[in-house]
Write a protein that holds these residues in place. Structure first.
Motif, PDB file in Angstrom:
ATOM      1  N   ALA A  54      -6.855  14.621  -3.488  1.00  0.00           N
ATOM      2  CA  ALA A  54      -5.893  15.052  -2.479  1.00  0.00           C
ATOM      3  C   ALA A  54      -6.324  16.372  -1.845  1.00  0.00           C
ATOM      4  CB  ALA A  54      -4.502  15.180  -3.099  1.00  0.00           C
ATOM      5  N   GLN A  71       6.862   7.655  -1.125  1.00  0.00           N
ATOM      6  CA  GLN A  71       5.763   6.942  -1.773  1.00  0.00           C
ATOM      7  C   GLN A  71       4.961   7.947  -2.608  1.00  0.00           C
ATOM      8  OE1 GLN A  71       6.914   3.737  -1.482  1.00  0.00           O
ATOM      9  NE2 GLN A  71       4.882   3.017  -0.908  1.00  0.00           N
ATOM     10  N   TRP A  72       3.646   7.882  -2.599  1.00  0.00           N
ATOM     11  CA  TRP A  72       2.809   8.776  -3.410  1.00  0.00           C
ATOM     12  C   TRP A  72       1.370   8.696  -2.930  1.00  0.00           C
ATOM     13  CZ3 TRP A  72       4.903   4.187  -5.270  1.00  0.00           C
ATOM     14  CH2 TRP A  72       3.988   3.158  -5.519  1.00  0.00           C
ATOM     15  N   ASN A  73       0.548   9.621  -3.394  1.00  0.00           N
ATOM     16  CA  ASN A  73      -0.894   9.509  -3.151  1.00  0.00           C
ATOM     17  C   ASN A  73      -1.729   9.586  -4.427  1.00  0.00           C
ATOM     18  OD1 ASN A  73      -0.607  12.257  -3.620  1.00  0.00           O
ATOM     19  ND2 ASN A  73      -1.477  12.922  -1.663  1.00  0.00           N
ATOM     20  N   LYS A 100      -4.586  17.641   1.518  1.00  0.00           N
ATOM     21  CA  LYS A 100      -3.191  17.268   1.312  1.00  0.00           C
ATOM     22  C   LYS A 100      -2.670  17.801  -0.029  1.00  0.00           C
ATOM     23  CE  LYS A 100      -1.359  14.876   3.787  1.00  0.00           C
ATOM     24  NZ  LYS A 100      -0.647  15.152   5.065  1.00  0.00           N
ATOM     25  N   GLY A 132       0.218   4.208   0.851  1.00  0.00           N
ATOM     26  CA  GLY A 132       0.042   5.074   2.006  1.00  0.00           C
ATOM     27  C   GLY A 132       0.395   4.455   3.339  1.00  0.00           C
ATOM     28  N   ILE A 165       5.001  10.994   1.886  1.00  0.00           N
ATOM     29  CA  ILE A 165       3.933  10.861   0.893  1.00  0.00           C
ATOM     30  C   ILE A 165       3.597  12.226   0.280  1.00  0.00           C
ATOM     31  CG2 ILE A 165       1.539  10.176   0.496  1.00  0.00           C
ATOM     32  CD1 ILE A 165       1.909   8.079   2.700  1.00  0.00           C
ATOM     33  N   SER A 220      -8.936  16.046   0.768  1.00  0.00           N
ATOM     34  CA  SER A 220      -8.421  15.514   2.035  1.00  0.00           C
ATOM     35  C   SER A 220      -7.464  16.488   2.722  1.00  0.00           C
ATOM     36  CB  SER A 220      -7.705  14.178   1.799  1.00  0.00           C
ATOM     37  OG  SER A 220      -6.526  14.356   1.033  1.00  0.00           O
ATOM     38  N   SER A 261       0.836  -1.196   0.000  1.00  0.00           N
ATOM     39  CA  SER A 261       0.000   0.000   0.000  1.00  0.00           C
ATOM     40  C   SER A 261       0.873   1.249   0.000  1.00  0.00           C
ATOM     41  CB  SER A 261      -0.918   0.011   1.227  1.00  0.00           C
ATOM     42  OG  SER A 261      -1.550   1.266   1.350  1.00  0.00           O
ATOM     43  N   THR A 305      -0.412  16.960  -3.502  1.00  0.00           N
ATOM     44  CA  THR A 305      -0.480  15.827  -4.423  1.00  0.00           C
ATOM     45  C   THR A 305       0.926  15.380  -4.802  1.00  0.00           C
ATOM     46  OG1 THR A 305      -2.552  16.659  -5.357  1.00  0.00           O
ATOM     47  CG2 THR A 305      -1.364  15.005  -6.630  1.00  0.00           C
TER      48      THR A 305
END
Length: 240
Positions: A188, A161-163, A193, A27, A36, A191, A25, A195
């Motif tokens: 993003a 990592q990434w979203n 956040k 996240g 992230i 939420s 995962s 990106t």
């Protein structure tokens, strides 16, 4: 006894599922802290995996330069050895060059020795070309286990990592890719956040083996749209 056996089996299945989540995962922080995204919804990091990739990467650099946009390139050590001049061009343009291992394996199923070879080897190749330490690391496929994250940090790197990931290894048109990226940015933003979007300027299996021009075309259009909406392009160093 059957009740106990069933309970044990259930625990094993749950543990296996948790382990898969931790390893794969994007996240998950279960196997160690990874970077992230930041907390500014108007910031976007464009990150490019699997290069360098010759003319495709150079075209992408031209697009980024026209828009005065910063990006992050996670490069494969084996390709760096073949195209050091492209990596120098990436860095000379002001972008971040990160470690994406020597050969792009699934690290969560490798031995400790192989993990060390992949990470340290890629670092050495990049550092020999650029003459500076590597600060950021992205595991191929995002796959990791605790030792991967721990060893990356021992080498002085931040695991990233990434979203948002849009699957530009598929034969999508530039327009489809743009819509997928914009949808990811909106998620993003909802939420609260920033990106961190994964794109690709190369292909892990062979140098020059994939057409990434739809990605290059999409980035050109996307950067125009983002500028109109006052969305800032940043490197991952803006967040840690």
């Amino acid at each position: 006894m059957l009740g106990i056996a069933g309970a044990v089996a259930g625990v094993a299945v749950a543990a296996g599922g948790l382990g898969t989540y931790g390893a794969l995962s994007a996240g998950s922080q279960l196997f160690g802290q990874t970077l992230i995204a930041g907390n500014d919804p108007n910031e976007v990091a464009l990150t490019f995996d699997d290069g360098p990739n010759g003319d495709t990467t150079m075209r992408l650099l031209d697009v980024l330069a026209r828009h005065q946009a910063k990006a992050t390139f996670f490069v494969i050590g084996g390709f760096v050895k073949q195209q050091p001049e492209v990596v120098r061009a990436i860095r000379a343009a002001g972008h971040i060059v990160g470690n994406h291992t020597m050969t792009h394996p699934w690290l969560h199923i490798q031995t400790h020795a192989r993990i060390r070879e992949e990470l340290a080897g890629c670092n050495k190749v990049i550092e020999d070309v650029l003459g500076e330490p590597v600060r950021y690391f992205r595991a191929p496929h995002g796959a990791r286990r605790p030792y991967v994250v721990r060893y990356a940090r021992e080498l002085g790197m931040v695991p990233v990592q990434w979203n948002v990931i849009v699957g530009d290894w598929n034969p999508y048109t530039a327009r489809v890719l743009e819509e997928r990226v914009k949808a990811g940015i909106r998620r993003a933003q909802r939420s609260g956040k920033s990106t961190n979007v994964v794109l690709h300027d190369g292909w892990d299996r062979v140098l020059g083996g994939a057409d990434r021009l739809p990605t290059v075309e999409m980035v050109d259009t996307l950067l125009t749209r983002c500028a109109e909406r006052r969305i800032r392009m940043v490197g991952v160093d803006a967040w840690g």
